[in-house]
Design a protein around this motif. Structure first.
Motif, mmCIF file in Angstrom:
data_model
loop_
_atom_site.group_PDB
_atom_site.id
_atom_site.type_symbol
_atom_site.label_atom_id
_atom_site.label_comp_id
_atom_site.label_asym_id
_atom_site.label_seq_id
_atom_site.Cartn_x
_atom_site.Cartn_y
_atom_site.Cartn_z
ATOM 1 N N GLY A 76 0.783 -1.228 0.000
ATOM 2 C CA GLY A 76 0.000 0.000 0.000
ATOM 3 C C GLY A 76 0.815 1.277 0.000
ATOM 4 N N HIS A 77 2.139 1.166 -0.001
ATOM 5 C CA HIS A 77 2.987 2.363 -0.029
ATOM 6 C C HIS A 77 3.023 2.942 -1.448
ATOM 7 N N GLU A 78 2.889 4.248 -1.553
ATOM 8 C CA GLU A 78 3.006 4.915 -2.847
ATOM 9 C C GLU A 78 4.079 6.000 -2.835
ATOM 10 N N ARG A 79 4.297 6.570 -1.676
ATOM 11 C CA ARG A 79 5.335 7.607 -1.556
ATOM 12 C C ARG A 79 6.590 6.924 -1.022
ATOM 13 N N ILE A 80 7.444 6.478 -1.969
ATOM 14 C CA ILE A 80 8.600 5.647 -1.653
ATOM 15 C C ILE A 80 9.868 6.386 -2.077
ATOM 16 N N ALA A 81 10.785 6.563 -1.145
ATOM 17 C CA ALA A 81 12.063 7.225 -1.453
ATOM 18 C C ALA A 81 13.096 6.198 -1.873
ATOM 19 N N LEU A 82 14.048 6.638 -2.690
ATOM 20 C CA LEU A 82 15.177 5.803 -3.121
ATOM 21 C C LEU A 82 16.471 6.441 -2.643
ATOM 22 N N LEU A 83 17.205 5.732 -1.797
ATOM 23 C CA LEU A 83 18.538 6.162 -1.382
ATOM 24 C C LEU A 83 19.535 5.283 -2.132
ATOM 25 N N GLY A 95 9.287 -0.165 10.183
ATOM 26 C CA GLY A 95 8.309 -1.222 9.916
ATOM 27 C C GLY A 95 6.901 -0.829 10.275
ATOM 28 N N HIS A 96 6.773 0.214 11.105
ATOM 29 C CA HIS A 96 5.442 0.704 11.493
ATOM 30 C C HIS A 96 5.211 2.103 10.931
ATOM 31 N N ASP A 97 6.120 3.030 11.262
ATOM 32 C CA ASP A 97 6.007 4.400 10.761
ATOM 33 C C ASP A 97 6.738 4.600 9.441
ATOM 34 N N LEU A 98 7.792 3.852 9.225
ATOM 35 C CA LEU A 98 8.541 3.925 7.967
ATOM 36 C C LEU A 98 9.036 2.528 7.618
ATOM 37 N N SER A 99 8.642 2.039 6.449
ATOM 38 C CA SER A 99 9.108 0.728 5.984
ATOM 39 C C SER A 99 10.410 0.891 5.205
ATOM 40 N N VAL A 100 11.287 -0.085 5.360
ATOM 41 C CA VAL A 100 12.606 -0.030 4.712
ATOM 42 C C VAL A 100 12.891 -1.365 4.027
ATOM 43 N N LYS A 140 16.060 14.517 7.070
ATOM 44 C CA LYS A 140 15.475 15.590 6.256
ATOM 45 C C LYS A 140 14.101 15.191 5.735
ATOM 46 N N LEU A 141 13.987 13.938 5.265
ATOM 47 C CA LEU A 141 12.703 13.481 4.721
ATOM 48 C C LEU A 141 11.610 13.481 5.782
ATOM 49 N N LEU A 142 11.957 13.032 6.987
ATOM 50 C CA LEU A 142 10.961 12.934 8.043
ATOM 51 C C LEU A 142 10.527 14.302 8.568
ATOM 52 N N SER A 143 11.308 15.342 8.257
ATOM 53 C CA SER A 143 10.955 16.687 8.713
ATOM 54 C C SER A 143 10.102 17.445 7.693
ATOM 55 N N THR A 144 9.852 16.848 6.530
ATOM 56 C CA THR A 144 9.060 17.509 5.498
ATOM 57 C C THR A 144 7.569 17.380 5.788
ATOM 58 N N GLU A 145 6.790 18.172 5.084
ATOM 59 C CA GLU A 145 5.336 18.162 5.291
ATOM 60 C C GLU A 145 4.707 16.841 4.858
ATOM 61 N N HIS A 146 5.259 16.240 3.785
ATOM 62 C CA HIS A 146 4.729 14.969 3.288
ATOM 63 C C HIS A 146 5.864 13.951 3.184
ATOM 64 N N PRO A 147 6.278 13.388 4.305
ATOM 65 C CA PRO A 147 7.385 12.416 4.267
ATOM 66 C C PRO A 147 6.966 11.126 3.598
ATOM 67 N N PRO A 148 7.922 10.375 3.069
ATOM 68 C CA PRO A 148 7.586 9.078 2.473
ATOM 69 C C PRO A 148 7.154 8.093 3.553
ATOM 70 N N SER A 149 6.390 7.098 3.144
ATOM 71 C CA SER A 149 6.011 6.032 4.080
ATOM 72 C C SER A 149 6.959 4.846 3.973
ATOM 73 N N ALA A 150 7.847 4.861 2.956
ATOM 74 C CA ALA A 150 8.776 3.753 2.763
ATOM 75 C C ALA A 150 10.032 4.245 2.065
ATOM 76 N N VAL A 151 11.108 3.475 2.242
ATOM 77 C CA VAL A 151 12.413 3.806 1.663
ATOM 78 C C VAL A 151 13.024 2.533 1.098
ATOM 79 N N VAL A 152 13.657 2.655 -0.076
ATOM 80 C CA VAL A 152 14.480 1.585 -0.625
ATOM 81 C C VAL A 152 15.914 2.088 -0.626
ATOM 82 N N THR A 153 16.832 1.306 -0.068
ATOM 83 C CA THR A 153 18.231 1.726 -0.014
ATOM 84 C C THR A 153 19.121 0.748 -0.764
ATOM 85 N N SER A 154 20.252 1.252 -1.231
ATOM 86 C CA SER A 154 21.174 0.450 -2.032
ATOM 87 C C SER A 154 22.188 -0.321 -1.206
#
Length: 339
Positions: free
Chosen positions: A179-186, A268-273, A234-248
């Protein structure tokens, strides 16, 4: 007992004795048996110098490690890779030379290795999308194999690579299914081929679900823990932070975890990785792993690349060997449904 003494006892040349002990087909069977029996009788063990004399080779392999301010090759990933490669070299009687050089002195180093014949071949690390080392080594006629590959030009040389595009497409789809749609890529440094392919996989997963790729959620840097920490804060301090992150890298993911915990949140609850995991030897967790990951063993890659290079050295008439490994998806404690 040394090679010269054994050769005198047998009344054979040192080259013939060494070739017999190393299984060369041009040595007759009767001579081979005679040499082996004498070696056992006199407790002779071949030395590296004898092998080099007989085979006309150095019996050594080089790893040229560039010191790039954007991307450090000397890291835990490299140490596990070298451990795997080193086990293979030892099994086949090869020595390993590691040369750490400034980034702009790589060409000089490769030319000197080829001129001096100090090594029989090299493994190329961290190829860029356009990498001048590959045509250079082809011109130098120095056997080589690449850990990774060069975009669009991977047909005429040996390489082993993880399917980075499909791995990151799979990782992103896993989060989309939750259900995540706002996903960041590190991501890693995107001038490097593996990181370029990983971004393509991430973007294709989003686009196939009808989602827009948001450039403000895509980051590229050396894959270290502080990078994951700084970007996540930085992401968590924004108005619309991602709900998930993919890292390399799992190292980057550890930085993500530190930032999430400092903010009083829960991974896993507030931010999935989801991370790419090289199965680093010192980060193995008992039971359910901390991270959901697309996983591939960098130690196994080091071992296999060493085998490919040694085979290429021993059988130069063979064509290039190319292997594309798929990563496994392992579900850990770092992911959950989008809140």
């Amino acid at each position: 007992m040394n090679l010269k003494e054994l050769s005198n006892i047998l009344n054979l040349s040192q080259t013939t004795v060494s070739r017999a002990l190393n299984g060369y087909p041009e040595v007759g069977e009767k001579t081979r048996i005679r040499v082996i029996e004498a070696a056992r009788k006199y407790n002779y063990h071949p030395s590296y110098s004898a092998k080099r004399l007989a085979m006309g080779r150095s019996h050594a392999v080089a790893h040229v490690v560039p010191q790039n301010p954007q991307h450090s090759m000397i890291n835990p990933h490299f140490s596990d890779f070298i451990a795997g490669a080193g086990e293979t070299y030892a099994r086949y009687g090869f020595e390993m030379l590691i040369s750490v050089v400034p980034y702009d002195e790589q060409e000089q180093c490769y030319r000197e290795l080829a001129r001096s014949r100090r090594v029989d071949g090299v493994i190329v690390h961290g190829p860029y999308k356009e990498d001048p080392r590959i045509p250079l080594l082809e011109n130098l006629k120095l056997p080589f194999v690449v850990h990774g590959r060069m975009e669009g030009k991977a047909t005429h040389y040996s390489w082993l690579d993880v399917n980075n595009r499909s791995s990151f497409k799979r990782a992103t789809n896993f989060l989309l299914d939750l259900g995540h749609e706002r996903i960041a890529l590190l991501n890693g440094v995107e001038e490097m081929d593996f990181a370029f392919r990983r971004r393509l996989g991430y973007e294709s997963a989003l686009l196939e679900r009808g989602l827009t790729v948001d450039p403000s959620l895509i980051f590229s840097a050396d894959m270290v823990e502080p990078y994951g920490y700084d970007v996540t804060k930085k992401l968590l301090s924004t108005e619309h932070p991602p709900s998930a992150v993919v890292t390399s890298s799992v190292l980057t993911a550890l930085g993500v975890v530190r930032a999430v915990q400092e903010c009083g949140l829960q991974v896993g609850h507030d931010l999935s990785v989801v991370t790419f995991d090289d199965e680093l030897s010192f980060l193995q967790y008992p039971g359910v792993p901390l991270f959901t990951s697309v996983r591939s063993s960098i130690k196994d890659a080091g071992s296999r690349l060493a085998e490919i290079l040694i085979d290429q050295i021993n059988h130069p008439e063979k064509g290039p060997i190319q292997e594309l490994w798929e990563a496994d998806l392992v579900v850990g404690r770092s992911t959950g449904p989008c809140r």
